[in-house]
Write an enzyme that holds these catalytic residues in place. Structure first.
Site, short mmCIF file in Angstrom:
data_model
loop_
_atom_site.label_atom_id
_atom_site.label_comp_id
_atom_site.label_asym_id
_atom_site.label_seq_id
_atom_site.Cartn_x
_atom_site.Cartn_y
_atom_site.Cartn_z
CE1 TYR A 66 -3.93 2.15 0.34
CE2 TYR A 66 -2.80 3.13 2.25
CZ TYR A 66 -3.71 3.26 1.46
OH TYR A 66 -4.64 4.42 1.41
CE LYS A 70 -3.60 4.93 -2.22
NZ LYS A 70 -4.54 5.45 -3.03
#
Length: 178
Positions: A66, A70
């Site tokens: 993640y 990002k």
């Protein structure tokens, strides 16, 4: 805006990791490409707003996929700004902190002590609360507005001060003895 899944690098599930990259990173890439193509073809200026995360600049345990995806959204934002600024195209990423979305609500419901977990999220915010979807919508609206016409290639953290704190969650006692 993406999917959030924890991953342990010492027991990485390839299918889950690939899904995170495809949704968060490649989804943002293809979305930006479509927007840029439409703006360039029309000759009109425009704004590409992407949703990043505070996880792009701060790490939490077991969020490597993640956080990597990002951070890539932030890099894509800079790339679009530099490459397409001459065409009048701006790029801005919005990096939410803890926002009470349906996904966060569902996640909290799986916690043994929902109130304690929500309390931790509230304490790491300098404003002492979990954000609302309207907080993100307001930042997106600003990024799209004429008032932000000189804003490009940057990420705006909308996190209640979460990423500003040296010691997240540390507060002086109310009586001033701290």
């Amino acid at each position: 805006a993406g999917i959030t899944v924890t991953h342990r690098l010492d027991d990485l599930d390839e299918a889950s990791a690939r899904e995170g990259v495809e949704v968060n990173q490649l989804g943002s890439l293809w979305g930006a490409a479509e927007a840029v193509c439409a703006y360039v073809a029309s000759g009109a200026p425009g704004v590409v707003v992407s949703i990043s995360s505070v996880h792009a600049i701060r790490a939490a345990q077991h969020y490597p996929v993640y956080e990597m995806t990002k951070a890539a959204v932030d890099a894509l934002t800079r790339s679009v700004a530099v490459s397409y600024g001459p065409h009048g195209i701006r790029a801005v990423a919005i990096a939410p902190g803890a926002i009470m979305t349906p996904a966060l609500r569902t996640s909290l419901e799986t916690e043994q002590d929902r109130a304690a977990t929500a309390g931790v999220l509230e304490r790491v915010s300098a404003l002492g609360r979990i954000g609302r979807p309207e907080d993100i919508a307001g930042a997106v609206a600003f990024a799209l507005s004429e008032e932000a016409s000189f804003l490009t290639g940057t990420t705006i953290c909308v996190d209640g001060g979460w990423t500003s704190a040296l010691l997240p969650g540390h507060r002086e006692p109310a009586d001033g003895t701290g």
